[in-house]
Design an enzyme around this catalytic site. Sequence first.
Site, PDB file in Angstrom:
ATOM      1  N   GLU A 282      26.846  12.169  -3.018  1.00  0.00           N
ATOM      2  CA  GLU A 282      28.913  12.311  -3.312  1.00  0.00           C
ATOM      3  C   GLU A 282      29.371  12.591  -4.541  1.00  0.00           C
ATOM      4  O   GLU A 282      29.980  12.920  -5.043  1.00  0.00           O
ATOM      5  CB  GLU A 282      29.233  11.430  -2.616  1.00  0.00           C
TER       6      GLU A 282
ATOM      7  N   ARG B 279      37.284   9.495  -6.544  1.00  0.00           N
ATOM      8  CA  ARG B 279      37.490  10.417  -5.329  1.00  0.00           C
ATOM      9  C   ARG B 279      38.927   9.934  -4.370  1.00  0.00           C
ATOM     10  O   ARG B 279      38.864   8.488  -5.073  1.00  0.00           O
ATOM     11  CB  ARG B 279      36.067   9.473  -4.715  1.00  0.00           C
TER      12      ARG B 279
ATOM     13  N   LEU C 172      25.314   8.755   8.669  1.00  0.00           N
ATOM     14  CA  LEU C 172      24.674   7.666   9.306  1.00  0.00           C
ATOM     15  C   LEU C 172      24.572   6.440   8.033  1.00  0.00           C
ATOM     16  O   LEU C 172      24.094   6.374   7.795  1.00  0.00           O
ATOM     17  CB  LEU C 172      23.752   7.595   9.980  1.00  0.00           C
ATOM     18  N   GLY C 173      26.294   6.198   7.603  1.00  0.00           N
ATOM     19  CA  GLY C 173      25.607   4.589   6.300  1.00  0.00           C
ATOM     20  C   GLY C 173      26.433   3.638   7.743  1.00  0.00           C
ATOM     21  O   GLY C 173      26.246   3.516   8.839  1.00  0.00           O
TER      22      GLY C 173
ATOM     23  N   MET D  74      21.127  -1.870   9.829  1.00  0.00           N
ATOM     24  CA  MET D  74      20.041  -1.463  10.826  1.00  0.00           C
ATOM     25  C   MET D  74      18.428  -1.871  10.952  1.00  0.00           C
ATOM     26  O   MET D  74      17.910  -1.655  11.681  1.00  0.00           O
ATOM     27  CB  MET D  74      20.135   0.384  10.542  1.00  0.00           C
TER      28      MET D  74
ATOM     29  N   GLY E  58      20.827   7.562   7.752  1.00  0.00           N
ATOM     30  CA  GLY E  58      19.907   8.931   8.279  1.00  0.00           C
ATOM     31  C   GLY E  58      19.119   9.473   7.434  1.00  0.00           C
ATOM     32  O   GLY E  58      17.912   9.357   7.752  1.00  0.00           O
TER      33      GLY E  58
ATOM     34  N   HIS F 246      34.487  11.704   4.578  1.00  0.00           N
ATOM     35  CA  HIS F 246      32.492  11.760   4.402  1.00  0.00           C
ATOM     36  C   HIS F 246      33.241  13.084   4.087  1.00  0.00           C
ATOM     37  O   HIS F 246      31.340  13.316   4.174  1.00  0.00           O
ATOM     38  CB  HIS F 246      32.279  11.030   5.205  1.00  0.00           C
TER      39      HIS F 246
ATOM     40  N   ASN G   7      35.055   6.015  -8.203  1.00  0.00           N
ATOM     41  CA  ASN G   7      35.323   5.721  -7.131  1.00  0.00           C
ATOM     42  C   ASN G   7      35.968   4.300  -6.771  1.00  0.00           C
ATOM     43  O   ASN G   7      35.360   3.013  -7.215  1.00  0.00           O
ATOM     44  CB  ASN G   7      34.114   6.059  -5.778  1.00  0.00           C
TER      45      ASN G   7
ATOM     46  N   ARG H 140      32.550  -0.677  12.886  1.00  0.00           N
ATOM     47  CA  ARG H 140      33.690   0.110  13.518  1.00  0.00           C
ATOM     48  C   ARG H 140      33.506   0.506  14.903  1.00  0.00           C
ATOM     49  O   ARG H 140      32.014   0.639  14.796  1.00  0.00           O
ATOM     50  CB  ARG H 140      34.323   1.151  13.065  1.00  0.00           C
TER      51      ARG H 140
ATOM     52  N   GLY I 281      29.989   3.351   7.402  1.00  0.00           N
ATOM     53  CA  GLY I 281      30.962   3.764   8.179  1.00  0.00           C
ATOM     54  C   GLY I 281      29.966   5.356   8.804  1.00  0.00           C
ATOM     55  O   GLY I 281      28.706   5.299   8.255  1.00  0.00           O
TER      56      GLY I 281
HETATM   57  P1  AMP Z   1      25.112   3.803   3.721  1.00  0.00           P
HETATM   58  O1  AMP Z   1      26.806   3.240   3.380  1.00  0.00           O
HETATM   59  O2  AMP Z   1      24.907   4.794   3.434  1.00  0.00           O
HETATM   60  O3  AMP Z   1      24.865   2.724   1.905  1.00  0.00           O
HETATM   61  O4  AMP Z   1      24.809   2.895   4.007  1.00  0.00           O
HETATM   62  C1  AMP Z   1      24.356   1.276   4.545  1.00  0.00           C
HETATM   63  C2  AMP Z   1      23.065   1.430   5.454  1.00  0.00           C
HETATM   64  O5  AMP Z   1      22.086   2.159   5.957  1.00  0.00           O
HETATM   65  C3  AMP Z   1      23.244  -0.220   5.762  1.00  0.00           C
HETATM   66  O6  AMP Z   1      24.058  -1.073   6.260  1.00  0.00           O
HETATM   67  C4  AMP Z   1      21.515  -0.041   6.790  1.00  0.00           C
HETATM   68  O7  AMP Z   1      22.023  -0.062   8.159  1.00  0.00           O
HETATM   69  C5  AMP Z   1      20.749   1.509   6.610  1.00  0.00           C
HETATM   70  N1  AMP Z   1      20.339   1.177   5.796  1.00  0.00           N
HETATM   71  C6  AMP Z   1      19.700   0.789   4.362  1.00  0.00           C
HETATM   72  N2  AMP Z   1      18.255   1.439   4.079  1.00  0.00           N
HETATM   73  C7  AMP Z   1      17.368   1.330   5.294  1.00  0.00           C
HETATM   74  C8  AMP Z   1      15.968   1.062   5.772  1.00  0.00           C
HETATM   75  N3  AMP Z   1      15.516   1.438   5.060  1.00  0.00           N
HETATM   76  N4  AMP Z   1      16.892   1.141   6.872  1.00  0.00           N
HETATM   77  C9  AMP Z   1      17.333   1.537   7.835  1.00  0.00           C
HETATM   78  N5  AMP Z   1      18.513   1.228   7.760  1.00  0.00           N
HETATM   79  C10 AMP Z   1      18.656   1.063   5.692  1.00  0.00           C
END
Ligand code: AMP
Length: 405
Positions: free
Chosen positions: A386, A93, A211-212, A285, A334, A182, A10, A243, A214
Amino acid sequence: MSSSRVLVLNSGSSSVKYQLLDMRDGSRLAVGLVERIGEETSRLKHTPLTTGESREWTGPISDHEAALKAVSEELTRDGLGLDSPELAAIGHRVVHGGLHFTEPTVIDDAVLAEIERLIPVAPLHNPANLTGIRTAQALRPDLPQVAVFDTAFHTTMPESAARYAIDVKTADEHRIRRYGFHGTSHAYVSRATAELLGKDPADVNVIVLHLGNGASASAVEGGRCVDTSMGLTPLEGLVMGTRSGDMDPAVIFHLMRVGGMSTDEIDTLLNKKSGLIGLCGDNDMREIRRRIDEGDEQAKLAFDIYIHRLKKYIGAYYAVLGRVDAVAFTAGVGENASPVREAAVAGLEALGLAVDSELNAVRSDGPRLISPESARVAVAVVPTDEELEIATQTYALVNGSRNLT
Ligand code: AMP
């Protein structure tokens, strides 16, 4: 010796994430990351899963070629080198495949040319992806290299969902339409949700909420995507870490005419300084929840705006699908943020949606249901993967078979 390993790459503009998988069982052999490529303080973190002990290295890595060579050396130290006959293929990717690429594709010169042609609609991502591919090709010219596109899963969207209501000639001339992103995650999670329900994906309608940092939602009908929240670029749709997601496009004219801002300044504002970080100064979050627990009003408002948008998309995709069997939460927020899941579904009982607070509070790495047994619609947490999906698609293509996950 049979070739059963796939290297997944990636490549970002200044980073390369990689995983080496054994496709006999989908297990990881090594994972790692090179960051800050082109700087004096580039960093390589490599973890062979045989020992689980990470090795880190900081120093100048001038470009992607040097980065991949360093990765190759690390893999060789673990007896997993890129020259091994056990390596079956490299899966890349690629963010934007336009309308042309609806499936994973073995890369040749024509494929490279098409990915390059799509740079105007993916100026940040496709050039980096191309660099990664060309570097990997130079290292192993004999090996099949496969492109797995973020957009491919969404190419099944009907025109009614994919087109913007703007002048058709202008839209076509500039290839303006909703592509969605995604896709690898939405494909994997919608299928894994059907598996969790013990059903064939063809018989299940799922709303996937990725929900990441992004974030995007998709409506998946019998395994095919019929709508998704990201558009021409990943800016459209849900409120994200940095965003804005949906807003009146006239905000942009206003910022230009009244705010005196340039195109690049507005681009940065909407992509990097908006969403949760713009609303409350934090995009994580965990930090936002901590601040809410301390009574922080600004963090609470950011959370409420995030949830309001999410709920609107659940409702919209419920209407698009007509019948919903499951809502699946995935990615960093998520999978981990139970308050987000609870709040997103709260008040939707009339749609058959509910969350059982005890099940929602359970922490686990596996796919699980969080709705009460009596609920009409299953609400699930389904961790995305992924890299496994890219490796599975890559291996299936070069091996002429499918089905691992
Ligand atoms: P991703 O882009 O899928 O890697 O998601 C990253 C985001 O997930 C971070 O910016 C956090 O907002 C959220 N996140 C990760 N771990 C936790 C957690 N234990 N509780 C709440 N939010 C989380």
